[in-house]
Motif scaffolding. Structure first.
Motif, PDB file in Angstrom:
ATOM      1  N   SER A   1       2.678  14.042   1.659  1.00 34.30           N
ATOM      2  CA  SER A   1       1.952  14.377   0.442  1.00 34.30           C
ATOM      3  C   SER A   1       0.971  15.536   0.665  1.00 34.30           C
TER       4      SER A   1
ATOM      5  N   ASP B   1     -13.040  11.091  -9.818  1.00 30.71           N
ATOM      6  CA  ASP B   1     -12.301  11.193 -11.079  1.00 30.71           C
ATOM      7  C   ASP B   1     -13.162  11.789 -12.189  1.00 30.71           C
TER       8      ASP B   1
ATOM      9  N   GLY C   1       2.630  10.229  -2.255  1.00 35.33           N
ATOM     10  CA  GLY C   1       1.510   9.410  -1.804  1.00 35.33           C
ATOM     11  C   GLY C   1       1.679   7.931  -2.131  1.00 35.33           C
TER      12      GLY C   1
ATOM     13  N   MET D   1       3.160  15.622  -5.065  1.00 32.20           N
ATOM     14  CA  MET D   1       2.082  15.128  -4.208  1.00 32.20           C
ATOM     15  C   MET D   1       1.777  13.652  -4.499  1.00 32.20           C
ATOM     16  N   ILE D   2       1.721  13.307  -5.787  1.00 34.06           N
ATOM     17  CA  ILE D   2       1.397  11.926  -6.171  1.00 34.06           C
ATOM     18  C   ILE D   2       2.560  10.986  -5.845  1.00 34.06           C
TER      19      ILE D   2
ATOM     20  N   TYR E   1      -7.908   8.106   1.281  1.00 33.78           N
ATOM     21  CA  TYR E   1      -6.596   7.556   1.633  1.00 33.78           C
ATOM     22  C   TYR E   1      -6.476   7.354   3.142  1.00 33.78           C
ATOM     23  N   PHE E   2      -6.842   8.383   3.917  1.00 41.99           N
ATOM     24  CA  PHE E   2      -6.678   8.269   5.364  1.00 41.99           C
ATOM     25  C   PHE E   2      -7.747   7.381   5.985  1.00 41.99           C
TER      26      PHE E   2
ATOM     27  N   ALA F   1     -13.534  15.524 -11.367  1.00 42.03           N
ATOM     28  CA  ALA F   1     -12.303  16.310 -11.517  1.00 42.03           C
ATOM     29  C   ALA F   1     -11.846  16.385 -12.967  1.00 42.03           C
ATOM     30  N   LYS F   2     -12.254  15.432 -13.798  1.00 36.68           N
ATOM     31  CA  LYS F   2     -11.779  15.407 -15.183  1.00 36.68           C
ATOM     32  C   LYS F   2     -12.850  15.821 -16.191  1.00 36.68           C
TER      33      LYS F   2
ATOM     34  N   TYR G   1      -2.444   5.668  -9.482  1.00 41.06           N
ATOM     35  CA  TYR G   1      -1.325   6.579  -9.263  1.00 41.06           C
ATOM     36  C   TYR G   1      -0.611   6.902 -10.567  1.00 41.06           C
TER      37      TYR G   1
ATOM     38  N   LEU H   1      -4.207  18.722 -15.493  1.00 39.05           N
ATOM     39  CA  LEU H   1      -5.428  19.430 -15.094  1.00 39.05           C
ATOM     40  C   LEU H   1      -5.118  20.860 -14.662  1.00 39.05           C
TER      41      LEU H   1
ATOM     42  N   TYR I   1      -9.802  12.737  -2.323  1.00 39.17           N
ATOM     43  CA  TYR I   1      -8.735  11.721  -2.402  1.00 39.17           C
ATOM     44  C   TYR I   1      -8.012  11.503  -1.076  1.00 39.17           C
ATOM     45  N   PRO I   2      -7.514  12.568  -0.423  1.00 41.59           N
ATOM     46  CA  PRO I   2      -6.867  12.296   0.874  1.00 41.59           C
ATOM     47  C   PRO I   2      -7.833  11.717   1.904  1.00 41.59           C
TER      48      PRO I   2
HETATM   49  C1  LIG Z   1      -3.164  14.839  -0.463  1.00 45.43           C
HETATM   50  C2  LIG Z   1      -2.943  13.347  -0.569  1.00 45.43           C
HETATM   51  C3  LIG Z   1      -3.243  12.653  -1.746  1.00 45.43           C
HETATM   52  C4  LIG Z   1      -3.872  13.433  -2.817  1.00 45.43           C
HETATM   53  C5  LIG Z   1      -4.354  13.015  -3.991  1.00 45.43           C
HETATM   54  C6  LIG Z   1      -5.029  13.828  -4.939  1.00 45.43           C
HETATM   55  C7  LIG Z   1      -5.362  15.245  -4.660  1.00 45.43           C
HETATM   56  C8  LIG Z   1      -5.371  13.265  -6.109  1.00 45.43           C
HETATM   57  C9  LIG Z   1      -6.070  13.894  -7.150  1.00 45.43           C
HETATM   58  C10 LIG Z   1      -6.430  13.201  -8.210  1.00 45.43           C
HETATM   59  C11 LIG Z   1      -7.156  13.703  -9.318  1.00 45.43           C
HETATM   60  C12 LIG Z   1      -7.628  15.079  -9.376  1.00 45.43           C
HETATM   61  C13 LIG Z   1      -7.367  12.799 -10.269  1.00 45.43           C
HETATM   62  C14 LIG Z   1      -8.018  12.954 -11.470  1.00 45.43           C
HETATM   63  O1  LIG Z   1      -8.854  13.677 -11.806  1.00 45.43           O
HETATM   64  C15 LIG Z   1      -2.902  11.171  -1.874  1.00 45.43           C
HETATM   65  C16 LIG Z   1      -2.025  10.953  -3.072  1.00 45.43           C
HETATM   66  C17 LIG Z   1      -4.172  10.328  -1.993  1.00 45.43           C
HETATM   67  C18 LIG Z   1      -2.099  10.650  -0.689  1.00 45.43           C
HETATM   68  C19 LIG Z   1      -2.529  11.209   0.604  1.00 45.43           C
HETATM   69  C20 LIG Z   1      -2.393  12.685   0.634  1.00 45.43           C
END
Ligand SMILES: CC1=C(/C=C/C(C)=C/C=C/C(C)=C/C=O)C(C)(C)CCC1
Ligand SMILES: CC1=C(/C=C/C(C)=C/C=C/C(C)=C/C=O)C(C)(C)CCC1
Lengths: 246, 246
Positions: free
Chosen positions: A151, A223, A132, A128-129, A199-200, A226-227, A89, A99, A195-196
């Motif tokens: 989030s 990661d 979360g 958003m972060i 998480y869920f 996305a990076k 986080y 980004l 990521y979500p």
């Molecule tokens: C929507 C959502 C989330 C979104 C996280 C995202 C979209 C993270 C992206 C990270 C990246 C792109 C990292 C590095 O490259 C959380 C925080 C998990 C919580 C639950 C809801």
């Protein structure tokens, strides 16, 4: 957590792989600064900063993982030190807004549009972060659902901005770069959606060694996409748009 | 100090976050040197020095924090090693005068005005920190108030210089950069005001884990604002004033 030695090793190697990939990507992007026109240098700098920051965090994540378990004679025991999940986080809080800024910068919009779009998207990403985080460290499933759902609001707003808000600007890109810019958008949304989901998956009660493996290896792949993969697209876009300059 | 594991972790993550941000900012500023006209390169160098010095100190602060507590199996115990609060003062003694020098340099004043203003503001800033230190390490509240009040004198003088002394020079900035230079001034005063507030909160007897969290996380946010966010403004000013050069 009932984690096997094989699972521990896989995660361990994934973290080390991520560190190496992100550190190498950093150097690629910074060296690439000299290959793009002046107006795209900041985009390349930031692209490298994102992977630099992430490489730092993967180094810490790696060390935290090593400290959390003891592997000797083929058996694994928890040492009592907790694996620090929060590093992700902390990393995202910095890198996710950057980004989006890097995508906006490489589009070469007008100054006022650059500032307003980068500010809005950057703040939405940070929100958003931040929303979360309490859900991730929560001990009840209710709190996890609550913060996760909150989030999702900025998350969906970002997706909307990228697809609807930016579509006119994409149509205005030079012929040559248009397809790549559009692809970059899809890479963002495709990798971010992961990521979500992870998480869920935690909120519906997935637990144990297999779940930890899916989560840690999954986040790691996301990661890197996305990076580093996204960053290579940014470099290619900047380079195509710099042809006239050289 | 009765600090909880949650508070310990939050401070721990804030320190790591600050290290990553300041290290990344350093590279951003030094790479940015190639994007500004020659007369602004020194300002960019110094901007990066400030974040570099601060990144070093946050690394040490992080290690000092780690050494001061032991967290295992979800419980936290003090190890007996004292957390070194003085790192912040050592850092400020170097970085606060440099921050003011960097603001003066980017304004592009005449050579004699640059020297006289940078010297005066730099010395006042050093005096402010030196007077605050004995109060910070004092064991009586009387000493804390005495030194803190003495330190307020150069502090208020600096604020006066920035708002009254520099206003003519700001009016003389190119149209394009004037708003940003003025914003930079507000960021300085807004973020700096936080430090004496935290200091005197200690003097009225705030103590314990919650107070430590407010102080450490608060200083960290203020440091990032005063150094990295401020530095980005310096970069944008230098870049706008360099347009004619490229
Ligand atoms: C929507 C959502 C989330 C979104 C996280 C995202 C979209 C993270 C992206 C990270 C990246 C792109 C990292 C590095 O490259 C959380 C925080 C998990 C919580 C639950 C809801
Ligand atoms: C007025 C005053 C203080 C002011 C401190 C300041 C203004 C520190 C600024 C630090 C910065 C800007 C750091 C790095 O970015 C002290 C010493 C707490 C002592 C009490 C009175």
């Amino acid at each position: 957590e009932n984690i096997s030695v094989g699972q521990y090793d896989l995660i361990y190697n994934a973290f080390s792989f991520a560190f190496a990939t992100l550190a190498a990507a950093t150097i690629f992007f910074w060296l690439g600064r000299s290959q793009v026109a002046p107006q795209y240098k900041t985009a390349m700098t930031i692209t490298g900063l994102v992977t630099f920051i992430a490489a730092y965090h993967y180094f810490r994540i790696f060390e935290s993982w090593e400290a959390a378990f003891n592997v000797a004679d083929g058996t694994i025991t928890a040492t009592g030190y907790a694996f620090n999940r929060a590093y992700r986080y902390v990393d995202w809080l910095l890198t996710v807004p950057l980004l989006l800024v890097e995508l906006i910068l490489v589009m070469g919009l007008s100054r006022s549009e650059t500032v307003s779009r980068a500010t809005r998207l950057g703040l939405l990403a940070a929100l958003m972060i931040v929303l979360g985080y309490p859900g991730e460290v929560a001990t009840t499933n209710g709190a996890r659902w609550l913060w996760g759902s909150l989030s999702m609001i900025p998350f969906l707003w970002i997706v909307y901005e990228l697809f609807v808000g930016l579509s006119k600007s994409i149509a205005a890109q030079p012929e040559d770069a248009r397809g790549l810019v559009s692809t970059a958008r899809y890479v963002v949304v495709g990798s971010w959606a992961f990521y979500p989901i992870v998480y869920f998956a935690g909120a519906v009660g997935l637990d144990g060694g297999a779940a930890a493996t899916v989560v840690e290896v999954g986040y790691t792949v996301a990661d890197i996409t996305a990076k580093a993969v996204f960053g290579v697209l940014i470099f290619l876009i900047a380079q195509r748009k710099s042809v006239a300059y050289f």
